[in-house]
Design a protein around this motif. Structure first.
Motif, PDB file in Angstrom:
ATOM      1  N   ALA A  26      22.342  24.694 -25.279  1.00  0.00           N
ATOM      2  CA  ALA A  26      21.672  23.649 -24.489  1.00  0.00           C
ATOM      3  C   ALA A  26      22.633  22.969 -23.515  1.00  0.00           C
ATOM      4  CB  ALA A  26      21.056  22.606 -25.421  1.00  0.00           C
ATOM      5  N   LEU A  27      23.932  23.047 -23.761  1.00  0.00           N
ATOM      6  CA  LEU A  27      24.907  22.420 -22.879  1.00  0.00           C
ATOM      7  C   LEU A  27      25.213  23.252 -21.638  1.00  0.00           C
ATOM      8  CD1 LEU A  27      27.526  21.117 -25.466  1.00  0.00           C
ATOM      9  CD2 LEU A  27      25.820  19.782 -24.228  1.00  0.00           C
ATOM     10  N   ALA A  28      24.984  24.556 -21.697  1.00  0.00           N
ATOM     11  CA  ALA A  28      25.372  25.447 -20.602  1.00  0.00           C
ATOM     12  C   ALA A  28      24.750  25.002 -19.291  1.00  0.00           C
ATOM     13  CB  ALA A  28      24.981  26.879 -20.923  1.00  0.00           C
ATOM     14  N   GLY A  29      25.591  24.915 -18.272  1.00  0.00           N
ATOM     15  CA  GLY A  29      25.129  24.512 -16.957  1.00  0.00           C
ATOM     16  C   GLY A  29      26.023  23.447 -16.352  1.00  0.00           C
ATOM     17  N   VAL A  30      25.509  22.799 -15.311  1.00  0.00           N
ATOM     18  CA  VAL A  30      26.252  21.759 -14.596  1.00  0.00           C
ATOM     19  C   VAL A  30      25.549  20.432 -14.830  1.00  0.00           C
ATOM     20  CG1 VAL A  30      27.052  20.970 -12.332  1.00  0.00           C
ATOM     21  CG2 VAL A  30      26.957  23.417 -12.834  1.00  0.00           C
ATOM     22  N   TRP A  31      26.331  19.415 -15.162  1.00  0.00           N
ATOM     23  CA  TRP A  31      25.795  18.091 -15.473  1.00  0.00           C
ATOM     24  C   TRP A  31      26.482  17.038 -14.617  1.00  0.00           C
ATOM     25  CZ3 TRP A  31      22.199  17.601 -19.514  1.00  0.00           C
ATOM     26  CH2 TRP A  31      22.011  18.746 -20.276  1.00  0.00           C
ATOM     27  N   GLN A  32      25.723  16.065 -14.162  1.00  0.00           N
ATOM     28  CA  GLN A  32      26.282  14.907 -13.480  1.00  0.00           C
ATOM     29  C   GLN A  32      26.725  13.916 -14.561  1.00  0.00           C
ATOM     30  OE1 GLN A  32      26.713  14.747 -10.105  1.00  0.00           O
ATOM     31  NE2 GLN A  32      25.988  16.846 -10.230  1.00  0.00           N
ATOM     32  N   ILE A  33      27.885  13.288 -14.368  1.00  0.00           N
ATOM     33  CA  ILE A  33      28.393  12.360 -15.378  1.00  0.00           C
ATOM     34  C   ILE A  33      28.733  11.012 -14.767  1.00  0.00           C
ATOM     35  CG2 ILE A  33      29.260  14.146 -16.934  1.00  0.00           C
ATOM     36  CD1 ILE A  33      32.086  13.588 -15.817  1.00  0.00           C
ATOM     37  N   GLU A  34      28.831  10.054 -15.635  1.00  0.00           N
ATOM     38  CA  GLU A  34      29.251   8.699 -15.289  1.00  0.00           C
ATOM     39  C   GLU A  34      30.413   8.374 -16.222  1.00  0.00           C
ATOM     40  OE1 GLU A  34      26.234   5.491 -14.519  1.00  0.00           O
ATOM     41  OE2 GLU A  34      27.020   4.825 -16.449  1.00  0.00           O
ATOM     42  N   VAL A  35      31.505   7.880 -15.651  1.00  0.00           N
ATOM     43  CA  VAL A  35      32.713   7.594 -16.426  1.00  0.00           C
ATOM     44  C   VAL A  35      32.856   6.090 -16.595  1.00  0.00           C
ATOM     45  CG1 VAL A  35      35.218   7.844 -16.509  1.00  0.00           C
ATOM     46  CG2 VAL A  35      33.820   9.675 -15.531  1.00  0.00           C
ATOM     47  N   ALA A  36      33.053   5.668 -17.832  1.00  0.00           N
ATOM     48  CA  ALA A  36      33.275   4.244 -18.120  1.00  0.00           C
ATOM     49  C   ALA A  36      34.643   4.079 -18.768  1.00  0.00           C
ATOM     50  CB  ALA A  36      32.189   3.727 -19.048  1.00  0.00           C
ATOM     51  N   HIS A  37      35.284   2.973 -18.447  1.00  0.00           N
ATOM     52  CA  HIS A  37      36.594   2.674 -19.015  1.00  0.00           C
ATOM     53  C   HIS A  37      36.677   1.163 -19.194  1.00  0.00           C
ATOM     54  CE1 HIS A  37      40.945   2.186 -19.341  1.00  0.00           C
ATOM     55  NE2 HIS A  37      40.996   3.468 -19.646  1.00  0.00           N
ATOM     56  N   TRP A  53      29.800  29.959 -21.068  1.00  0.00           N
ATOM     57  CA  TRP A  53      30.249  30.847 -22.129  1.00  0.00           C
ATOM     58  C   TRP A  53      31.211  31.877 -21.576  1.00  0.00           C
ATOM     59  CZ3 TRP A  53      29.651  29.604 -26.961  1.00  0.00           C
ATOM     60  CH2 TRP A  53      28.595  28.783 -27.330  1.00  0.00           C
ATOM     61  N   LEU A  54      32.292  32.094 -22.289  1.00  0.00           N
ATOM     62  CA  LEU A  54      33.237  33.158 -21.954  1.00  0.00           C
ATOM     63  C   LEU A  54      32.976  34.344 -22.862  1.00  0.00           C
ATOM     64  CD1 LEU A  54      36.708  31.385 -21.641  1.00  0.00           C
ATOM     65  CD2 LEU A  54      35.221  32.163 -19.815  1.00  0.00           C
ATOM     66  N   GLU A  55      33.314  35.507 -22.381  1.00  0.00           N
ATOM     67  CA  GLU A  55      33.227  36.695 -23.218  1.00  0.00           C
ATOM     68  C   GLU A  55      34.111  36.480 -24.445  1.00  0.00           C
ATOM     69  OE1 GLU A  55      34.202  41.444 -22.922  1.00  0.00           O
ATOM     70  OE2 GLU A  55      33.936  40.295 -21.083  1.00  0.00           O
ATOM     71  N   GLY A  56      33.613  36.807 -25.583  1.00  0.00           N
ATOM     72  CA  GLY A  56      34.358  36.589 -26.810  1.00  0.00           C
ATOM     73  C   GLY A  56      33.811  35.400 -27.589  1.00  0.00           C
TER      74      GLY A  56
END
Length: 84
Positions: A26-37, A53-56
């Motif tokens: 379900a994580l595979a793909g491109v996601w927009q993120i917001e960074v908090a600090h 996913w990489l081969e292997g």
């Protein structure tokens, strides 16, 4: 993603992905993120993270927070048969 067929795999042994990692599909793909600090008053938007996913059977995460004050990162996620 795994390519079908055996082109280019002569002489190489390819490992199969640990079935316990299937839930990470379900994580595979491109996601927009917001960074908090805690030291930055407002979250930083415009970053992105990709999972592929990489081969292997390894899942690679590449994150770019979209701001030069925060570091980019790479993580390789895998599993083994002993820990499930």
């Amino acid at each position: 993603m795994m390519a079908e067929g055996n082109a280019g795999t002569e002489g190489r042994q390819t490992a199969e992905r640990n079935p316990a990692l299937a839930r990470l599909d379900a994580l595979a793909g491109v996601w927009q993120i917001e960074v908090a600090h805690p030291l930055v008053p407002t979250p930083i938007t415009g970053g992105r993270v990709t999972f592929e996913w990489l081969e292997g059977g390894f899942l690679v995460q590449r994150a770019d927070p979209g701001n030069p004050d925060f570091p980019s990162s790479v993580a390789v996620i895998g599993g083994d048969d002993t820990t499930g």
